[in-house]
Write a protein that holds these residues in place. Structure first.
Motif, PDB file in Angstrom:
ATOM      1  N   ALA A  48      -6.587 -11.129   1.788  1.00  0.00           N
ATOM      2  CA  ALA A  48      -6.697 -12.551   2.140  1.00  0.00           C
ATOM      3  C   ALA A  48      -5.902 -13.386   1.138  1.00  0.00           C
ATOM      4  O   ALA A  48      -5.181 -14.325   1.498  1.00  0.00           O
ATOM      5  N   ARG A  49      -6.002 -13.033  -0.156  1.00  0.00           N
ATOM      6  CA  ARG A  49      -5.294 -13.816  -1.176  1.00  0.00           C
ATOM      7  C   ARG A  49      -3.786 -13.596  -1.087  1.00  0.00           C
ATOM      8  O   ARG A  49      -3.005 -14.518  -1.318  1.00  0.00           O
ATOM      9  N   LEU A  50      -3.403 -12.371  -0.763  1.00  0.00           N
ATOM     10  CA  LEU A  50      -1.966 -12.117  -0.554  1.00  0.00           C
ATOM     11  C   LEU A  50      -1.455 -13.012   0.569  1.00  0.00           C
ATOM     12  O   LEU A  50      -0.393 -13.653   0.464  1.00  0.00           O
ATOM     13  N   GLY A  51      -2.261 -13.057   1.650  1.00  0.00           N
ATOM     14  CA  GLY A  51      -1.875 -13.884   2.804  1.00  0.00           C
ATOM     15  C   GLY A  51      -1.774 -15.346   2.411  1.00  0.00           C
ATOM     16  O   GLY A  51      -0.825 -16.055   2.774  1.00  0.00           O
ATOM     17  N   ALA A  52      -2.757 -15.779   1.622  1.00  0.00           N
ATOM     18  CA  ALA A  52      -2.769 -17.184   1.217  1.00  0.00           C
ATOM     19  C   ALA A  52      -1.570 -17.524   0.338  1.00  0.00           C
ATOM     20  O   ALA A  52      -1.137 -18.666   0.253  1.00  0.00           O
ATOM     21  N   ARG A  53      -1.042 -16.524  -0.372  1.00  0.00           N
ATOM     22  CA  ARG A  53       0.092 -16.749  -1.283  1.00  0.00           C
ATOM     23  C   ARG A  53       1.436 -16.482  -0.606  1.00  0.00           C
ATOM     24  O   ARG A  53       2.468 -16.357  -1.256  1.00  0.00           O
TER      25      ARG A  53
END
Ligand code: SF4
Length: 850
Positions: free
Chosen positions: A156-161
């Motif tokens: 999810a954080r990869l996606g957000a970044r």
């Protein structure tokens, strides 16, 4: 490309149909974690599971907690378990919420432990909140919903970044025949709509049930070798057994998992050798290891000594060590002596504690030795690494000393297999879930139940589960984890486009029954009639190609030979003995091979478990020591035997000192003490003095120089006692007049025309058996033959045997397995071949292959 199953390689991998590729990586959990750690600046060496456990044990020593009782019993094991539980909970989002006293205690105990995968992932996740990474997209090949929350958070954080995260369903193949039917049935989206299938046994889907791993490997390799090319063939889960077969068939090795090299056992054996008693089988293994720290010249003599007296305190062991070192080159001798002194001398009792300094000294010696030879023997790098690893772990543990069991345990934890690199030309993946695209042929090696993944067990009470949920922490759902695993292990079935070979030998390498992987249960459960599964089970493969088979030419079965030719005259030795004369008369083939040819059984088998031969050796040796100083009374002899047993038994036989031989040890002690007492009583009753123990006498008998060593020789009256362990064989010899050794002693120890009395003394039962006319008090006279008659009876046959030897004729009267009629009759003595204890039965044909 990411999937939980592809840390050990993936099919098709980044190259796929291309010749070269850049900017694309196929990674599993450890690969992605490493990549992300590097990207966010957290890269470094991670601690191994055993390192974390040892470090935690050092922290927890002296502290209290609900885990204390377990910790006291097994420090490292308890810490491994605490860390495993913590890691699972952290993977599922636990941050130490104290929802129960037990979980609060777990967090408190493990809070400062070295980080594991779960902690490292969490740190990466935190770092990702602050910065992006240089990864354009991640294609996730397994559903995110089946993964632990920490992984979902990372994605999810990869996606957000800004990284594009896509879930991809790998494209499945569609095969004809049985394979296609199975794919259609197991691949149905809704299990309720599945239509059961009926296999025809067309070879496209097979379960190879060869008799064992080697037979299975040969069959697989031969089938692959019969193919025109290996494009489109994928092997799953190969190991060194399969690799060896592939190499034999001229195919590339796949690599895969290999066991730790045998030389790694040196570390474990050297640590065992620090304790006494040591199992002589282990000591023997240490001596024969090749490469090993004991030079061959020294090891050979020590192995020989061990086979006679399996103890490091025996005179034979010490003499063999000195003689072996003498044979080592002068410039190396001192260093070798020092190394052997460090490695072979015991310094702690078996149930005692070995000081850390002593452990380090031994491991250092192994490491230095292994590194010095590793250029020539690359497997020794692993030995050196193991020795250094154990030393490091003990340092991390921070203990003053360790028991034998603790050291073994540590070695077990550190001694793991490794992955070997494969060769180009044959695609290989470690996990079944790593097959991510269709392949024409898939061979699933190791399709056995024991290699199927298992869920980690995490025991949480219902209250703890409810409290975790209430605190907003996901409760670990091991069922869902297992379901995701099961979806992945179906991939080889789904991806095989032509043939799927599932390899489950009937037995494993240890001879234990093997059961197929759980996928087989799924397949059989999906059949219309479960009995049809038998159509898929084969011993030989028709697909992907039938192996090319050749008929082997039959060879003649060797048959026993009652006579043999030496090809030339066989000379007697310069000095014969009573036992060599007996062998010559009984079986001249055995005589020729044993004495002039010096043929002996190899020492690879090592010392046998305690048996009558060992009891006899020990009893003989101690009797010699008891009466070496002269005649003793019964009480004196008993006291001396007891003292000798107390001080010397362990040195003579470490095996008998092991707890599992307590009964044998007690029986042997009793026999020795009672025998000493009986012989002491005999000396008192006859008034005889001891002329000698293990006394030698030489003479020329029938023109043959002979030297004999008698166990106990008495004077006034003159008596020669031959000490034996058992009684029945020797009693029978006196009954039928074949006690040749006694007769030879009588000749050798005669004074003029006066022969000594000769008798057998049975140590186990304390029976005294004399020749006909024996006057010894308490002696039983089982037969009617005198020693001098036995010797006279032997002369004719002896002359005949010597003449045969001169013509090169050898006789093996027991070769056909028939009993030879023995005895003294008509003034002629027939001695039987000693087949029962003969090691040459395979040569004369008596011991035929089954
Ligand atoms: S087994 Fe018997 S016959 Fe064969 S060599 Fe040995 S003693 Fe001779």
């Amino acid at each position: 490309v990411f999937d939980p199953a592809i840390d050990g390689g993936a099919w098709p991998g980044p190259l796929a149909e291309r010749r070269a590729v850049a900017g694309e990586e196929w990674v599993g959990p450890m690969g992605l974690l490493g990549r992300l750690e590097t990207e966010v600046g957290l890269g470094g060496l991670g601690a191994s599971a055993i390192e974390r456990a040892c470090a935690l044990a050092a922290r927890l020593r002296g502290r209290d907690g609900w885990w204390r009782a377990s910790f006291e019993a097994d420090e490292v094991g308890t810490c491994e378990r605490l860390l495993r539980d913590r890691d699972v909970l952290v993977m599922w989002g636990w941050r130490g919420e104290a929802v129960s006293a037990r979980l609060a205690g777990l967090w408190e105990a493990t809070a400062k432990a070295l980080p594991g995968v779960a902690d490292r992932l969490r740190d990466v996740s935190v770092a990702l909140a602050a910065r992006a990474v240089d990864v354009e997209s991640v294609r996730v090949m397994s559903p995110l919903t089946g993964m632990a929350p920490v992984w979902r958070e990372v994605f999810a954080r990869l996606g957000a970044r800004g990284t594009r995260v896509e879930e991809v369903v790998p494209p499945a193949g569609r095969a004809p025949g049985d394979l296609g039917l199975a794919q259609a049935t197991l691949g149905a989206k809704d299990p309720r709509s599945r239509r059961r299938f009926e296999p025809a046994g067309d070879g496209r889907l097979t379960l190879l049930r060869a008799n064992g791993p080697m037979a299975a490997a040969n069959e697989v390799a031969a089938s692959l070798a019969a193919l025109k090319g290996l494009e489109g063939v994928v092997v799953v889960g190969g190991d060194e057994v399969l690799d060896a077969a592939l190499v034999r068939h001229g195919l590339p090795r796949v690599g895969g998992e290999i066991a730790a090299p045998a030389s790694v056992a040196i570390v474990r054996l050297v640590l065992e050798a620090a304790f006494t008693p040591m199992d002589p089988a282990d000591l023997h293994a240490l001596l024969c290891l090749d490469p090993g720290p004991v030079p061959r010249r020294v090891g050979w003599g020590l192995m020989n000594a061990l086979c006679q007296f399996p103890g490091r305190g025996a005179t034979g062991w010490c003499e063999a060590l000195v003689a072996g070192l003498d044979a080592v080159d002068a410039e190396r001798r001192e260093a070798v002596a020092k190394r052997l002194e460090t490695l072979l001398v015991a310094v702690a009792p078996r149930d005692g504690v070995l000081a850390v300094g002593e452990i380090a000294r031994r491991l250092q010696a192994v490491s230095v030795w292994a590194r010095g030879r590793a250029e020539r023997e690359p497997s020794l790098w692993a030995t050196a690494a193991m020795a250094d690893g154990v030393r490091t772990m003990i340092g991390v543990l921070g203990v003053a000393g360790m028991t034998r069991v603790e050291l073994r345990r540590l070695c077990d934890d550190l001694e793991s297999g490794a992955g070997a690199p494969g060769e180009a030309g044959l695609a290989h993946v470690a996990q079944p879930g790593a097959v991510l695209a269709p392949a024409e042929t898939i061979v699933w090696w190791g399709f056995t139940r024991d290699r199927a993944p298992r869920t980690q067990r995490l025991r949480l009470s219902a209250a703890e589960r409810a409290a975790l949920a209430a605190a907003g922490v996901a409760v670990p759902d091991m069922g869902a984890v297992m379901e995701a695993e099961a979806a992945r292990w179906r991939r080889p079935l789904a991806m095989a486009a032509g043939t799927l070979v599932l390899v489950c030998p009937m037995t494993d390498e240890g001879g234990e029954r093997c059961f197929p992987h759980p996928l087989w249960d799924e397949l059989t459960a999906a059949m219309l009639d479960v009995r049809a599964a038998a159509l898929l089970e084969v011993h030989a493969l028709d697909r992907p190609a039938p192996a090319a088979r050749k008929k082997a030419r039959r060879r003649h079965v060797p048959s026993p030979a009652l006579t043999a030719s030496a090809g030339g005259p066989v000379a007697l030795r310069e000095l014969e003995s009573p036992s060599s004369l007996e062998k010559l008369l009984g079986c001249s083939l055995a005589y020729a091979l044993h004495y002039p040819a010096k043929l002996r059984a190899g020492l690879s088998a090592g010392p046998a478990a305690p048996d009558p031969l060992l009891y006899g050796n020990i009893a003989h040796h101690l009797m010699e020591l008891v009466f070496a100083g002269g005649a003793l009374t019964q009480a004196e002899a008993i006291a001396r035997a007891e003292a000798l047993l107390d001080s010397g038994l362990e040195g003579l036989s470490e095996s008998l000192t092991l707890p599992r031989y307590q009964v044998e040890r007690t029986a042997l002690r009793q026999a020795i003490v009672r025998s000493a007492g009986e012989i002491g009583a005999l000396l008192t009753r006859t008034g005889a003095t001891v002329r000698g123990v293990e006394m030698k006498a030489k003479g020329t008998l029938a023109g043959i120089p002979v030297e004999g060593t008698a166990d106990l020789v008495l004077s006034d009256p003159d008596v020669v006692l031959d000490l034996k362990w058992g009684k029945s064989t020797y009693r029978d010899k006196l009954v039928d007049g074949t006690a040749l050794q006694l007769a030879v002693y009588a000749e050798l120890f005669r004074k003029g025309k006066r022969r000594p009395e000769v008798a057998y003394f049975a140590l186990r039962s304390q029976d005294l058996f004399g020749e006909h006319g024996c006057t010894l008090p308490g002696a039983t006279i089982p037969g009617g033959h005198r020693a001098r008659d036995i010797w006279q009876g032997a002369l004719i046959n002896l002359e005949q045997r010597v003449a045969e030897l001169e013509r090169g004729e050898l006789a093996a009267p027991g070769a056909e397995g028939e009993d030879v009629k023995v005895g003294l009759a008509g003034g002629q003595l027939v001695i039987g071949p000693g087949c029962t204890y003969c090691e040459l039965g395979a040569l004369c044909g008596r011991r035929r292959a089954p």
